[in-house]
Scaffold this motif. Structure first.
Motif, PDB file in Angstrom:
ATOM      1  N   ALA A 812     -45.817 -20.055  47.285  1.00 49.69           N
ATOM      2  CA  ALA A 812     -46.766 -19.711  48.356  1.00 49.69           C
ATOM      3  C   ALA A 812     -46.529 -20.554  49.597  1.00 49.69           C
ATOM      4  O   ALA A 812     -47.368 -20.581  50.503  1.00 49.69           O
ATOM      5  CB  ALA A 812     -48.201 -19.892  47.849  1.00 49.69           C
ATOM      6  N   ASN A 813     -45.371 -21.229  49.659  1.00 53.08           N
ATOM      7  CA  ASN A 813     -45.074 -22.103  50.797  1.00 53.08           C
ATOM      8  C   ASN A 813     -44.999 -21.352  52.109  1.00 53.08           C
ATOM      9  O   ASN A 813     -45.131 -21.946  53.182  1.00 53.08           O
ATOM     10  CB  ASN A 813     -43.740 -22.827  50.584  1.00 53.08           C
ATOM     11  N   CYS A 814     -44.733 -20.044  52.040  1.00 56.21           N
ATOM     12  CA  CYS A 814     -44.477 -19.292  53.266  1.00 56.21           C
ATOM     13  C   CYS A 814     -45.708 -18.531  53.757  1.00 56.21           C
ATOM     14  O   CYS A 814     -45.576 -17.551  54.512  1.00 56.21           O
ATOM     15  CB  CYS A 814     -43.308 -18.334  53.041  1.00 56.21           C
ATOM     16  N   ALA A 815     -46.892 -18.971  53.317  1.00 53.71           N
ATOM     17  CA  ALA A 815     -48.109 -18.283  53.743  1.00 53.71           C
ATOM     18  C   ALA A 815     -48.249 -18.306  55.262  1.00 53.71           C
ATOM     19  O   ALA A 815     -48.741 -17.344  55.875  1.00 53.71           O
ATOM     20  CB  ALA A 815     -49.325 -18.929  53.078  1.00 53.71           C
ATOM     21  N   GLY A 816     -47.816 -19.391  55.906  1.00 53.42           N
ATOM     22  CA  GLY A 816     -47.919 -19.476  57.360  1.00 53.42           C
ATOM     23  C   GLY A 816     -46.953 -18.570  58.083  1.00 53.42           C
ATOM     24  O   GLY A 816     -47.079 -18.348  59.296  1.00 53.42           O
ATOM     25  N   VAL A 817     -45.933 -18.053  57.359  1.00 51.32           N
ATOM     26  CA  VAL A 817     -44.963 -17.143  57.978  1.00 51.32           C
ATOM     27  C   VAL A 817     -45.415 -15.697  57.817  1.00 51.32           C
ATOM     28  O   VAL A 817     -45.323 -14.888  58.738  1.00 51.32           O
ATOM     29  CB  VAL A 817     -43.566 -17.357  57.346  1.00 51.32           C
ATOM     30  N   LEU A 818     -45.916 -15.374  56.612  1.00 48.15           N
ATOM     31  CA  LEU A 818     -46.347 -13.997  56.339  1.00 48.15           C
ATOM     32  C   LEU A 818     -47.731 -13.793  56.939  1.00 48.15           C
ATOM     33  O   LEU A 818     -48.757 -13.783  56.257  1.00 48.15           O
ATOM     34  CB  LEU A 818     -46.367 -13.739  54.827  1.00 48.15           C
ATOM     35  N   THR A 819     -47.766 -13.637  58.266  1.00 53.19           N
ATOM     36  CA  THR A 819     -49.048 -13.551  58.972  1.00 53.19           C
ATOM     37  C   THR A 819     -49.455 -12.119  59.271  1.00 53.19           C
ATOM     38  O   THR A 819     -50.598 -11.868  59.643  1.00 53.19           O
ATOM     39  CB  THR A 819     -48.959 -14.327  60.298  1.00 53.19           C
ATOM     40  N   SER A 820     -48.522 -11.186  59.120  1.00 50.71           N
ATOM     41  CA  SER A 820     -48.873  -9.782  59.396  1.00 50.71           C
ATOM     42  C   SER A 820     -47.959  -8.887  58.582  1.00 50.71           C
ATOM     43  O   SER A 820     -46.876  -9.300  58.147  1.00 50.71           O
ATOM     44  CB  SER A 820     -48.722  -9.469  60.892  1.00 50.71           C
ATOM     45  N   ALA A 821     -48.387  -7.672  58.382  1.00 50.41           N
ATOM     46  CA  ALA A 821     -47.586  -6.714  57.613  1.00 50.41           C
ATOM     47  C   ALA A 821     -46.267  -6.442  58.324  1.00 50.41           C
ATOM     48  O   ALA A 821     -46.204  -6.422  59.564  1.00 50.41           O
ATOM     49  CB  ALA A 821     -48.366  -5.415  57.427  1.00 50.41           C
ATOM     50  N   GLY A 822     -45.190  -6.224  57.542  1.00 48.69           N
ATOM     51  CA  GLY A 822     -43.900  -5.917  58.143  1.00 48.69           C
ATOM     52  C   GLY A 822     -42.761  -6.281  57.235  1.00 48.69           C
ATOM     53  O   GLY A 822     -42.945  -6.615  56.068  1.00 48.69           O
ATOM     54  N   THR A 823     -41.538  -6.198  57.791  1.00 50.37           N
ATOM     55  CA  THR A 823     -40.331  -6.536  57.051  1.00 50.37           C
ATOM     56  C   THR A 823     -39.963  -7.986  57.310  1.00 50.37           C
ATOM     57  O   THR A 823     -39.931  -8.425  58.464  1.00 50.37           O
ATOM     58  CB  THR A 823     -39.162  -5.626  57.458  1.00 50.37           C
ATOM     59  N   TYR A 824     -39.649  -8.708  56.245  1.00 49.48           N
ATOM     60  CA  TYR A 824     -39.228 -10.092  56.337  1.00 49.48           C
ATOM     61  C   TYR A 824     -37.857 -10.218  55.667  1.00 49.48           C
ATOM     62  O   TYR A 824     -37.411  -9.314  54.952  1.00 49.48           O
ATOM     63  CB  TYR A 824     -40.261 -11.023  55.682  1.00 49.48           C
ATOM     64  N   TYR A 825     -37.213 -11.339  55.865  1.00 42.31           N
ATOM     65  CA  TYR A 825     -35.831 -11.496  55.431  1.00 42.31           C
ATOM     66  C   TYR A 825     -35.669 -12.768  54.606  1.00 42.31           C
ATOM     67  O   TYR A 825     -36.339 -13.775  54.852  1.00 42.31           O
ATOM     68  CB  TYR A 825     -34.888 -11.521  56.640  1.00 42.31           C
ATOM     69  N   ALA A 826     -34.755 -12.660  53.636  1.00 41.49           N
ATOM     70  CA  ALA A 826     -34.464 -13.815  52.787  1.00 41.49           C
ATOM     71  C   ALA A 826     -32.956 -14.013  52.728  1.00 41.49           C
ATOM     72  O   ALA A 826     -32.190 -13.045  52.725  1.00 41.49           O
ATOM     73  CB  ALA A 826     -35.016 -13.601  51.385  1.00 41.49           C
TER      74      ALA A 826
END
Length: 1180
Positions: A812-826
């Motif tokens: 859950a470290n990336c909660a501050g990044v996942l701030t809105s719906a959409g596509t993210y990258y890893a």
């Protein structure tokens, strides 16, 4: 595979197919379909000694069979074990276990069991095709029955013990599986005859089930298509020649159609003047269309050519087209004539290869064949030793031109090629192609059109002098020697053993009958084996050529042969070899004419004829031949190969030749094992390059694929001189120690789960080809591709050391990044511990945040301190969104946070209920509250949307009260009874020595029932001490109303109110049987004239009781008793059974004639009377 002897036999048997295939190319399996019988052998096996008898294999029926059925019927044809065929399919081509794709599958099916293929002739077989292979092998195995043992018979065909061991091991596994499939129990390692005779009773369906166990193509029932025509074959013919005009204008379009009687590979039209070949188009391989503009003016000859599976199966000359206008040909007439003749000879060969191979074409085709490829060294006589020798002579005579530019040679001329001391000649037919018989260094007599530069060593050309119209003019073109002694002896050796097993069983007998052996001294007098082989050769040769129409001189039925030294009117038999591996048999009258012999249309030098004749005579008389002049082989010495740390192999050696011959085929072989050849390094550029001897160095990276690991490798040198002698193999070893190179790790299979929460999870695999440990293993999450807005360290810390393998992550470290719906990258970052970074691997995922549901809350939890095992208390549960509550449970534990028992609130764990205050009281936790002390409670609550309330907990104390122990009842027994009195006993005791009360026995018709009670001690509430208690009571008479099983249980209490555990048992009640009365039957009273009454009857008692009071009453009216007749004493006791009586005691009532009445009275000794039985009788 076949033995050495069968290898020789197979050479002659397969010669025609081999020559045609090598000349014109092999089947293209990618382009053509295939069948089980690609060469239609079934047609040749319909009649004669080779005919098959199984109907399913005749008349083309094989095209309708599956592989399993072909195996079955091939075994049935010769009545042999089909598991042998399955074993051979695996041992030879792995067709049972492995699946192949085209073209490999087609090649393996053609040589499925290796029948007819040999180590020395691996390229072809007269039994090519799945069906011929199986039938041929079936015959071979049937022949094995005639041998002493399967082992010896197998080795006579395949003389390699390791192959036999491999074969029987495969057979053992297959026999075990076939036993399981077919329900048979044959031995997996049978005695000799078992290998050929077992499993002959299995079916094609069993074989199909067997194939289905494996992954090979043969399990496919549609492997051989059944709805297709057979493949194009040698016999595809033109139905009718097209109607082509004899004249047309240049620039006009020529259009026509050709039909073939069956499928063909290609159809073309071949033009001359200038030569050209144009192919027709088709959609079904049976109808062929041509449409093309004719540009060049000329009088052009044309023919139609049909090719079936790369073999010319039909070729017909059609006529001429006079093309008017356009550009005229610039060729002279001699060029046109030579080209036309060369093309016609080319076509003639392709129509019937036997004409060239066994007939006169090779002899008369002077302009091509005369330029022999044989090596020089024999006396020349009238001819030259090689084509290049002839070319040198022609250049010296200023008749030929030495010019390495092929374009300068006139079309229609002879062109020459040079390689060392060898030579080759051909006819130039256009600017790119030549008509050539064979190739330089080849061993065939093939006539074909090839590109001029496909033959290396072009040297120049020869054009005829003015006035010479054809290049075959013997006065204009010198001949070369056609036969060498070594080649002749080589061919003769092959010829003697070179015919197949279709010979007569006793060739000696046939040869003697024919007169061939009339003079035994002429045919190997000291060697009977060679004499029989010679007889076989001659017999077979005569059969062959007589069928071709040849006539031989005879006296009666006996042939005339001689091998003496005179040359007058003798008939001679000469096997003459032009090249190694190919022989021709010439027969006819050999006559001397000046300095040469004439043999048919071909002139031989006198030296040739005498050499051949002398050699043959020497071989026939002694079985040996004079030793020819020996060519000494070259020698290789001083081979060194440098130890290496790279994949470049370098070294050197010296090659020399005692005869100073040039060197060719100079090659270094590198192998993983001694003597192996896993890669090669050609010295001098190409394998067949010609070079001088001396020191040879080499350095090549060609063997990088072989040097794959550190270790010892091996090198050997192959070298030949240009006369064909090979140097003895010389070898050495060297070490390869590769420079260690660190290879980076790799990351694969990265997946990141689409999520609705801010927890990012997924996985990937990291591996290192050097097995290095992994560090700096991190997943980067970014808002854009390649970005890194937060990181997830795999393994705890960024610099942690870990092994490779599959890695999963959830953070859950990336909660501050996942701030809105959409596509993210890893993307994944990985390094090995030696500092090499893996290539970046990345992917994308979607984040769709869920609507937030607030969890319920629990407050005010209290649990009452208690002295009993009942736990009670209360709490309040609330939900901010007024969601319903579920999974509401109080956990009681011996330790804080523990859960040793649970109390569900609301009935069950998953009940749905509203919030509010909840109280609870439950004895469920009695097993937990086992001693005084502090206990703990916590509340679990969820809303119906899946959110859990924070845990609320508290503690409470349990101080148990003094325990009163209940009494116990033991040893309860109730006596089985036949009366209604119930009796028995038991023991009651109390560990606290409390008095006993409410002591009662319950009797029931069912287990646990209470249909009547028996109080112990007088009254239910009596107080009494413990101890043994007996009882006997008739109170339950109304309950025991029928025989059966009844039940008893004991109730007992102590005076402190504790009840004893119920103790119960069962007993049986069997009431006494009732007595049944006797019965009288079969009463007969005889009509009478006198005063005596007589008769008889039967009496029985169902209980077997004795009878008493047995009396007959007689009266003049029904039911009356005016007199009695006692049967026995009235009160006497007697047994039942048949009773008779006769008495005149009733004489006083017989005062008239008429009907009288009698009845019988009887009692058993227990007082039961039999029903009265009565009858009537007459008094006359």
């Amino acid at each position: 595979m076949l033995t050495h002897r069968q290898t020789k036999i197979a050479i002659a048997a397969t010669m025609l197919i081999s020559i045609m295939r090598s000349a014109l190319g092999a089947v293209s399996y990618e382009q053509l379909p295939f069948t089980a019988d690609p060469y239609e052998k079934w047609k040749g096996w319909q009649t004669g000694s080779a005919a098959v008898s199984t109907p399913e294999l005749r008349d083309g029926n094989v095209y309708n069979l599956t592989p399993a059925q072909i195996i079955y019927y091939a075994a049935l044809e010769n009545n042999i074990n089909p598991v042998l065929l399955l074993t051979k399919l695996q041992a030879e081509q792995s067709l049972i276990s492995q699946s192949y794709k085209q073209p490999e599958l087609g090649r393996k099916l053609e040589r499925a069991v290796g029948y007819g293929y040999t180590d020395s002739n691996p390229g072809d077989s007269r039994w090519a095709g799945f069906y011929p292979q199986l039938v041929g092998l079936s015959y071979e195995f049937s022949e094995m029955r005639k041998k002493l043992s399967f082992h010896d018979a197998f080795l006579s065909y395949t003389p390699r013990e390791e192959k036999y061991v491999e074969f029987v091991n495969i057979y053992a596994g297959y026999a075990q599986k076939m036993n399981a499939i077919s329900g048979r129990s044959y031995s997996v390692r049978p005695t000799s005859s078992g290998y050929t005779d077992d499993f002959r009773d299995v079916s094609a369906a069993h074989i199909q089930s067997f194939l289905n166990l494996f992954g090979g193509n043969l399990k496919g029932t549609s492997l051989f298509p059944r709805d297709m025509d057979p493949l194009p074959r040698f016999d595809a013919k033109i139905v009718a020649l097209p109607n082509i005009p004899t004249q047309m204008n240049a620039g006009e379009t020529l259009k026509f159609q050709v039909k073939t009687d069956r499928k063909a590979t290609s159809v073309s039209i071949v033009f001359t003047n200038p030569p050209a070949e144009r192919f027709l188009t088709t959609v079904d391989n049976k109808t062929w269309d041509f449409e093309q503009t004719i540009e060049q003016a000329n009088n052009r000859t044309w023919l139609i050519r049909v090719v079936s599976v790369a073999k010319v199966s039909d070729e017909r000359f059609g006529g001429n087209i006079n093309v008017i206008g356009g550009a005229a040909s610039s060729l002279a007439q001699w060029q046109i004539d030579n080209i036309n003749y060369a093309n016609s000879q080319n076509a003639l060969y392709k129509i019937n290869p036997l004409i060239s191979v066994y007939g006169n074409t090779c002899g008369t085709y002077t302009f091509c064949y005369a330029w022999s490829r044989n090596a020089p060294g024999s006396p020349i006589g009238k001819g030259w030793a090689s084509a290049y020798d002839a070319f040198v002579q022609l250049v010296g005579a200023k008749k030929a031109t030495q010019d390495p530019d092929f374009s300068h040679a006139p079309i229609g001329s002879i062109v020459f090629y040079k390689r060392g001391k060898y030579g080759h000649a051909a006819i130039k037919v256009n600017e790119t192609n030549v008509i050539s018989q064979g190739q330089l260094g080849a061993n065939d007599c093939t006539i074909s059109s090839v590109r001029w530069d496909s033959i290396s060593g072009y040297a120049g050309y020869y054009a005829p002098a003015p006035g010479s119209t054809l290049l075959m003019d013997a006065n204009a073109v010198p001949k070369t020697q056609q036969v060498t002694r070594i080649a002749f002896l080589t061919a003769l050796s092959s010829a003697i053993d070179g015919f197949d097993r279709t010979l007569p069983v006793d060739p000696m007998s046939k040869a003697t009958t024919m007169g061939i052996l009339s003079d035994p001294s002429n045919f190997f007098p000291t060697n009977p084996i060679l004499r029989q082989d010679a007889a076989r050769l001659i017999s077979r040769s005569l059969d062959y050529f007589e069928k071709k129409g040849w006539v031989f001189p005879k006296t009666g039925n006996r042939y005339l042969f001689s091998n003496d030294q005179d040359t007058v009117n003798d008939t001679a038999l000469y096997p003459i070899a032009a090249r190694m591996g190919e022989f021709k048999i010439f027969m006819g009258s050999l006559q001397e004419n000046g300095s040469a012999y004439f043999y048919g249309p071909r002139q031989m030098t006198k030296y040739e004829a005498n050499t051949v004749k002398d050699r043959f005579a020497a071989l026939l008389s002694s079985g040996t031949a004079p030793t020819p002049t020996t060519n000494r082989a070259p020698a290789v010495s001083g081979l060194t190969v440098n130890n290496a740390t790279s994949t470049t192999v370098s070294g050197g050696f010296t090659v020399s030749d005692a005869d100073n011959d040039s060197i060719t085929k100079l090659r270094v072989h590198i192998g993983r094992s001694s003597g192996g050849s896993d890669c090669v390094i050609d010295i001098g550029g190409t394998y067949t390059g010609i070079q001088s001897g001396g020191y040879k160095s080499f350095s090549s990276a060609n063997c990088a694929g072989v040097l794959t690991s550190a270790g010892t490798y091996y090198a050997k040198v192959e070298a030949w001189d240009t006369k064909g002698a090979q140097a003895p193999i010389i070898s050495t070893s060297f070490a390869y120690t590769p420079t260690v190179t660190n290879r980076a790790p790799t990351v694969s299979g990265l997946t990141v789960n689409n999520t609705t929460s801010t927890t990012v999870s997924g996985g990937f695999t990291v591996s290192d080809v050097d097995n290095d440990s992994i560090t700096k293993l991190r997943v980067h999450i970014g808002r854009s591709s390649g970005g890194s807005d937060c990181v997830i360290d795999i393994g705890g810390t960024y610099t942690g050391i870990q092994s490779g393998g599959y890695k999963s992550f959830s953070s859950a470290n990336c909660a501050g990044v996942l701030t809105s719906a959409g596509t993210y990258y890893a993307k994944v970052e990985a390094w090995d511990t030696k500092g090499a970074q893996a290539p970046i691997t990345s992917t994308s995922f979607t984040y769709t945040p869920a609507v937030v549901n607030y969890a319920p809350t629990v407050s005010g939890l209290t649990v009452n301190n208690t002295t009993s095992t009942t736990v009670s208390g209360g709490f309040t549960v609330a939900d901010a969104e007024n969601d319903a509550i579920t999974k509401l449970r109080v956990h009681i534990g011996r330790s804080s946070g523990g859960s040793d028992c649970v109390i569900d609130i609301g009935g069950s764990y998953t009940d749905i209920q509203s919030g509010g205050y909840k109280s609870f009281s439950s004895a469920n936790c009695a097993g937990v509250l086992t001693s005084a002390g502090t206990y703990y409670a916590k509340v679990e609550a969820w809303d119906t949307k899946g959110a859990q309330a924070p845990i609320t907990s508290t503690s409470f104390t349990y101080t148990p009260a003094v325990v009163n122990y209940a009494p116990t009842v033991s040893g309860l027994t109730v006596n089985n009874t036949t009366s209604t009195t119930v009796s028995g006993g038991f023991t009651v005791s109390d560990v606290d020595n409390d008095s006993i009360t409410k002591l009662r026995v319950h009797i029931g018709r069912s287990s646990g029932g209470s249909d009547c009670v028996i109080d112990i001690g007088g009254g239910y509430t009596d107080i009494q001490s413990g101890g043994y208690k007996s009882f006997s009571s008739a109170n339950c008479a109304s309950v025991l109303n029928s025989a059966g099983t009844y039940y008893a249980k004991v109730e007992a209490w102590d005076t402190k109110g504790a009840q004893a555990p119920i103790t119960s048992t069962s007993f049986t009640y069997n009431p006494p049987l009732e007595n049944r009365p006797p019965a009288v039957y079969g009463v007969v009273v005889n009509n009478t004239y006198s005063s005596t009454i007589s008769g008889n009857f039967f009496i029985t008692d169902p209980d077997g009781d004795n009878i008493t009071k047995l009396r007959i009453h007689v009266a003049r009216y029904s039911g009356g008793s005016e007199c009695v007749i006692d049967v026995g004493y009235y009160n006497g006791v007697q047994t039942g059974g048949y009773k008779s009586f006769a008495s005149n005691v009733c004489a006083g009532i017989f005062n008239y004639s008429g009907t009288y009445y009698a009845k019988i009275e009887a009692w058993d000794t227990l007082g039961h009377q039999a029903p009265v039985v009565s009858t009537t009788f007459l008094r006359y």
